[in-house]
Design a protein around this motif. Structure first.
Motif, PDB file in Angstrom:
ATOM      1  N   GLN A 292       0.837  -1.198   0.000  1.00  0.00           N
ATOM      2  CA  GLN A 292       0.000   0.000   0.000  1.00  0.00           C
ATOM      3  C   GLN A 292       0.869   1.243   0.000  1.00  0.00           C
ATOM      4  O   GLN A 292       1.913   1.283   0.644  1.00  0.00           O
ATOM      5  N   ALA A 293       0.423   2.234  -0.752  1.00  0.00           N
ATOM      6  CA  ALA A 293       1.124   3.511  -0.793  1.00  0.00           C
ATOM      7  C   ALA A 293       0.110   4.637  -0.864  1.00  0.00           C
ATOM      8  O   ALA A 293      -0.934   4.508  -1.513  1.00  0.00           O
ATOM      9  N   TRP A 294       0.420   5.737  -0.184  1.00  0.00           N
ATOM     10  CA  TRP A 294      -0.407   6.938  -0.213  1.00  0.00           C
ATOM     11  C   TRP A 294       0.364   7.996  -0.988  1.00  0.00           C
ATOM     12  O   TRP A 294       1.450   8.405  -0.571  1.00  0.00           O
ATOM     13  N   LEU A 295      -0.187   8.419  -2.124  1.00  0.00           N
ATOM     14  CA  LEU A 295       0.516   9.359  -2.988  1.00  0.00           C
ATOM     15  C   LEU A 295      -0.058  10.755  -2.871  1.00  0.00           C
ATOM     16  O   LEU A 295      -1.272  10.932  -2.734  1.00  0.00           O
ATOM     17  N   ASP A 296       0.829  11.740  -2.928  1.00  0.00           N
ATOM     18  CA  ASP A 296       0.455  13.143  -3.081  1.00  0.00           C
ATOM     19  C   ASP A 296       1.050  13.599  -4.403  1.00  0.00           C
ATOM     20  O   ASP A 296       2.268  13.731  -4.536  1.00  0.00           O
ATOM     21  N   LEU A 297       0.191  13.809  -5.397  1.00  0.00           N
ATOM     22  CA  LEU A 297       0.631  14.116  -6.752  1.00  0.00           C
ATOM     23  C   LEU A 297       0.621  15.605  -7.052  1.00  0.00           C
ATOM     24  O   LEU A 297       0.699  16.005  -8.214  1.00  0.00           O
ATOM     25  N   ASN A 298       0.540  16.436  -6.024  1.00  0.00           N
ATOM     26  CA  ASN A 298       0.496  17.881  -6.245  1.00  0.00           C
ATOM     27  C   ASN A 298       1.801  18.403  -6.821  1.00  0.00           C
ATOM     28  O   ASN A 298       1.798  19.265  -7.705  1.00  0.00           O
ATOM     29  N   ASP A 299       2.945  17.933  -6.316  1.00  0.00           N
ATOM     30  CA  ASP A 299       4.233  18.472  -6.736  1.00  0.00           C
ATOM     31  C   ASP A 299       4.705  17.898  -8.058  1.00  0.00           C
ATOM     32  O   ASP A 299       5.166  18.628  -8.940  1.00  0.00           O
ATOM     33  N   GLU A 300       4.591  16.594  -8.218  1.00  0.00           N
ATOM     34  CA  GLU A 300       5.031  15.949  -9.450  1.00  0.00           C
ATOM     35  C   GLU A 300       4.494  14.530  -9.497  1.00  0.00           C
ATOM     36  O   GLU A 300       4.038  13.986  -8.486  1.00  0.00           O
TER      37      GLU A 300
ATOM     38  N   GLY B  62      -1.211  13.579 -11.527  1.00  0.00           N
ATOM     39  CA  GLY B  62      -2.361  14.213 -10.902  1.00  0.00           C
ATOM     40  C   GLY B  62      -3.113  15.085 -11.885  1.00  0.00           C
ATOM     41  O   GLY B  62      -2.669  15.308 -13.021  1.00  0.00           O
ATOM     42  N   PRO B  63      -4.238  15.656 -11.471  1.00  0.00           N
ATOM     43  CA  PRO B  63      -5.083  16.428 -12.395  1.00  0.00           C
ATOM     44  C   PRO B  63      -4.475  17.752 -12.825  1.00  0.00           C
ATOM     45  O   PRO B  63      -4.872  18.300 -13.853  1.00  0.00           O
ATOM     46  N   LYS B  64      -3.521  18.279 -12.068  1.00  0.00           N
ATOM     47  CA  LYS B  64      -2.960  19.597 -12.382  1.00  0.00           C
ATOM     48  C   LYS B  64      -1.683  19.517 -13.217  1.00  0.00           C
ATOM     49  O   LYS B  64      -1.169  20.545 -13.651  1.00  0.00           O
ATOM     50  N   TRP B  65      -1.169  18.324 -13.437  1.00  0.00           N
ATOM     51  CA  TRP B  65       0.134  18.190 -14.103  1.00  0.00           C
ATOM     52  C   TRP B  65      -0.039  18.108 -15.605  1.00  0.00           C
ATOM     53  O   TRP B  65      -0.917  17.406 -16.113  1.00  0.00           O
ATOM     54  N   ASN B  66       0.799  18.837 -16.347  1.00  0.00           N
ATOM     55  CA  ASN B  66       0.704  18.825 -17.809  1.00  0.00           C
ATOM     56  C   ASN B  66       2.071  18.768 -18.470  1.00  0.00           C
ATOM     57  O   ASN B  66       2.261  19.270 -19.573  1.00  0.00           O
TER      58      ASN B  66
ATOM     59  N   LEU C 235      -4.608  13.245  -4.380  1.00  0.00           N
ATOM     60  CA  LEU C 235      -4.329  12.201  -3.405  1.00  0.00           C
ATOM     61  C   LEU C 235      -4.763  10.864  -3.994  1.00  0.00           C
ATOM     62  O   LEU C 235      -5.900  10.726  -4.442  1.00  0.00           O
ATOM     63  N   CYS C 236      -3.874   9.915  -3.983  1.00  0.00           N
ATOM     64  CA  CYS C 236      -4.111   8.631  -4.621  1.00  0.00           C
ATOM     65  C   CYS C 236      -3.627   7.530  -3.695  1.00  0.00           C
ATOM     66  O   CYS C 236      -2.623   7.697  -2.987  1.00  0.00           O
ATOM     67  N   THR C 237      -4.332   6.422  -3.694  1.00  0.00           N
ATOM     68  CA  THR C 237      -3.929   5.262  -2.912  1.00  0.00           C
ATOM     69  C   THR C 237      -3.626   4.105  -3.851  1.00  0.00           C
ATOM     70  O   THR C 237      -4.408   3.824  -4.761  1.00  0.00           O
ATOM     71  N   ILE C 238      -2.489   3.473  -3.635  1.00  0.00           N
ATOM     72  CA  ILE C 238      -2.158   2.244  -4.363  1.00  0.00           C
ATOM     73  C   ILE C 238      -2.396   1.072  -3.428  1.00  0.00           C
ATOM     74  O   ILE C 238      -1.883   1.038  -2.310  1.00  0.00           O
ATOM     75  N   VAL C 239      -3.187   0.115  -3.867  1.00  0.00           N
ATOM     76  CA  VAL C 239      -3.381  -1.137  -3.127  1.00  0.00           C
ATOM     77  C   VAL C 239      -2.899  -2.264  -4.025  1.00  0.00           C
ATOM     78  O   VAL C 239      -3.500  -2.533  -5.073  1.00  0.00           O
ATOM     79  N   GLY C 240      -1.804  -2.907  -3.628  1.00  0.00           N
ATOM     80  CA  GLY C 240      -1.245  -4.005  -4.401  1.00  0.00           C
ATOM     81  C   GLY C 240      -1.485  -5.332  -3.710  1.00  0.00           C
ATOM     82  O   GLY C 240      -1.528  -5.398  -2.476  1.00  0.00           O
ATOM     83  N   ARG C 241      -1.662  -6.382  -4.501  1.00  0.00           N
ATOM     84  CA  ARG C 241      -1.826  -7.738  -3.981  1.00  0.00           C
ATOM     85  C   ARG C 241      -0.952  -8.672  -4.803  1.00  0.00           C
ATOM     86  O   ARG C 241      -0.975  -8.617  -6.043  1.00  0.00           O
ATOM     87  N   ILE C 242      -0.218  -9.543  -4.119  1.00  0.00           N
ATOM     88  CA  ILE C 242       0.593 -10.556  -4.791  1.00  0.00           C
ATOM     89  C   ILE C 242       0.243 -11.917  -4.195  1.00  0.00           C
ATOM     90  O   ILE C 242       0.251 -12.085  -2.973  1.00  0.00           O
ATOM     91  N   GLN C 243      -0.055 -12.881  -5.042  1.00  0.00           N
ATOM     92  CA  GLN C 243      -0.447 -14.217  -4.598  1.00  0.00           C
ATOM     93  C   GLN C 243       0.642 -14.851  -3.739  1.00  0.00           C
ATOM     94  O   GLN C 243       1.831 -14.801  -4.073  1.00  0.00           O
TER      95      GLN C 243
ATOM     96  N   ILE D 114       8.994   5.970  -7.276  1.00  0.00           N
ATOM     97  CA  ILE D 114      10.043   6.978  -7.343  1.00  0.00           C
ATOM     98  C   ILE D 114       9.475   8.255  -7.970  1.00  0.00           C
ATOM     99  O   ILE D 114       8.718   8.181  -8.950  1.00  0.00           O
ATOM    100  N   PRO D 115       9.809   9.436  -7.453  1.00  0.00           N
ATOM    101  CA  PRO D 115       9.393  10.678  -8.119  1.00  0.00           C
ATOM    102  C   PRO D 115       9.892  10.710  -9.562  1.00  0.00           C
ATOM    103  O   PRO D 115      11.000  10.238  -9.865  1.00  0.00           O
ATOM    104  N   LEU D 116       9.093  11.265 -10.461  1.00  0.00           N
ATOM    105  CA  LEU D 116       9.452  11.274 -11.870  1.00  0.00           C
ATOM    106  C   LEU D 116      10.793  11.960 -12.109  1.00  0.00           C
ATOM    107  O   LEU D 116      11.611  11.483 -12.912  1.00  0.00           O
ATOM    108  N   SER D 117      11.030  13.074 -11.421  1.00  0.00           N
ATOM    109  CA  SER D 117      12.291  13.792 -11.638  1.00  0.00           C
ATOM    110  C   SER D 117      13.490  12.926 -11.269  1.00  0.00           C
ATOM    111  O   SER D 117      14.519  12.937 -11.959  1.00  0.00           O
TER     112      SER D 117
END
Length: 471
Positions: free
Chosen positions: A100-108, A160-164, A180-188, A208-211
């Motif tokens: 699980q990861a909690w993302l903040d996509l405001n910056d990049e 995120g919605p503001k990035w172009n 704000l985005c949540t990743i929920v991963g599952r591996i068998q 990893i941040p894109l930059s």
């Protein structure tokens, strides 16, 4: 009602009518302008609007509550196999290890890379927006979800919605409607002895941040293994303890970082009348009314019954999960039940509740028999897990929490598969792989999961068999 109140109301209305007549200029009587009735804005229905706001905001509050108790933003947590003392999230499966990861996509944007795995190992990574909708589902069994992603490993840029900005040509873009985005991963996972291999795969997941990715800093992933959460109060109980003012003010705060969707505008226009808006407050609303709204809203959420669910042999099979649009009550009820439920095309769920003991307190015994050729049709695997009524795994000395997956259930000579569902240990007459322990008392809930279900299951052409009592 006090009859005098009605009389006063009628007199007031009559007086208003008289005032209107008296204030009206009759032809030829005067040159004064004509006066019309006064217009007033009706007071908002605080109770009704607060109930709507509570239901509307429930997934945001749930995700915010979970985020507050998790790893820092833009890092990954990996789970171990849960046990009955794990109180963090209800209805965890015993077939998959979670990430699980909690993302903040405001910056990049953030780059997510999923490693290559064995062909028969099922995996699923959901990207969930701030309102609990699954926007993207990446899975090993549906190539359409990994199309254009070079791999394995499969590499994506989550924006995120503001990035172009521009995305490197070799990366696949996954756009999110919320910052704000949540990743929920599952591996068998195939039993406890398979845990080291799954842990190895988890550690190969990159975030990893894109930059940094563009600079070649591919070791920037921050991850940790999340221990069993043995806290007595899961998020759903912490939310239930919030009074109305605290809940709605928290909703106002979190909507600043993650505003509602355009489709939510009619709802936002309504509940703004009591101060519920990004950056708003309900401090000027009566606390007793807001608290009553909490009770009413929670009653509606907990008592909600899915009108679209299929009912087959005692099982309830929801057919609309993961994306809710403006069906706010469905969204709140699904989030209360289990936040992050997968789309039906990835995992088909079927549930039923039953008593573990009779009226005299004697433990009951059940059987589920799959006729020859009627084992669930899947491209991955299937399992049945037992939970208590709060959604937590059932304690038992054998430490068996699910059946059907690993080890695989043992078929009879005719190809049928009979599963034994009971508290008493039926071994050695029954293979251990065919026994699912349940509590000795109270009710229990079974959840059947079909991982990568085939069309027959999705279309309702196949259905699970009944669970029958054994006298």
């Amino acid at each position: 009602m006090d009859p005098r109140a009605g009389a006063l109301t009628r007199r007031s209305l009559l007086g208003l009518g008289a005032a209107v007549v008296a204030g009206t200029v009759l032809p030829g009587c005067s040159g004064e302008p004509t006066l019309g009735p006064a217009h007033t804005t009706p007071a908002p229905d605080v109770l009704g609007l607060a109930v709507d706001a509570y239901i509307f905001g429930y997934p945001m509050i749930m995700l915010d509550m979970m985020r507050a108790g998790s790893a820092p933003t833009n890092t990954i947590e990996h789970s171990v196999l849960p046990d009955p003392q794990d109180r963090g999230v209800a209805r965890l499966s015993h077939d998959m290890l979670y990430s699980q990861a909690w993302l903040d996509l405001n910056d990049e944007p953030m780059v997510l890379q999923i490693p290559g795995m064995e062909p028969d190992r099922y995996w699923l990574f959901q990207l969930i927006d701030g309102w609990a909708n699954t926007v993207h589902d990446l899975t090993s069994k549906h190539p359409r979800t990994t199309v254009n992603a070079d791999g394995p490993p499969f590499t994506y840029v989550i924006t995120g919605p503001k990035w172009n900005g521009e995305v490197p040509a070799h990366l696949t873009t996954l756009q999110m409607p919320s910052s704000l985005c949540t990743i929920v991963g599952r591996i068998q996972i195939n039993g406890t002895q398979d845990a080291p291999r799954v842990n190895e795969l988890q550690q190969k997941v990159k975030l990893i941040p894109l930059s940094a990715w563009i600079r070649g800093e591919l070791d920037r992933t921050v991850s940790r293994v999340h221990p069993i959460d043995r806290g007595p109060e899961p998020p759903v109980k912490r939310i239930a303890a919030l009074d109305g003012r605290t809940y709605l003010n928290r909703l106002c705060r979190v909507m600043v970082a993650d505003p509602p969707a355009a489709a939510d505008t009619p709802m936002m226009d309504r509940i703004a009348a009591i101060g519920v808006r990004p950056g708003g407050t309900v401090d000027d609303q009566p606390a007793d009314v807001l608290d009553e709204a909490v009770r009413e809203a929670r009653r509606r959420i907990t008592e909600w019954k899915d009108p679209t669910a299929r009912h087959v042999n005692g099982w309830e099979i929801p057919i609309d999960l993961a994306t809710f649009g403006t069906d706010y009550l469905r969204r709140a009820a699904a989030t209360l039940y289990t936040p992050g439920l997968a789309p039906l095309r990835d995992i088909l769920y079927a549930n039923q509740q039953a008593p573990a003991a009779d009226d005299q307190g004697r433990p009951l015994r059940y059987r589920i028999r799959f006729a020859p050729g009627q084992w669930p049709p899947v491209d991955a695997f299937t399992s049945i897990t037992a939970y208590d009524t709060q959604g937590f795994l059932v304690p038992n000395p054998a430490q068996i929490y699910s059946v059907g997956h690993f080890p695989a259930a043992v078929p009879a000579r005719d190809g049928s598969v009979e599963l034994v569902v009971q508290q008493q240990d039926p071994r050695p007459e029954t293979p251990e792989a065919n026994w699912l322990p349940i509590p000795a008392t109270g009710d229990f809930i079974l959840t059947l999961r079909l991982y990568a279900p085939r069309q027959d299951a999705l279309e309702g052409k196949w259905g699970p068999p009944a669970m029958n009592r054994v006298d």
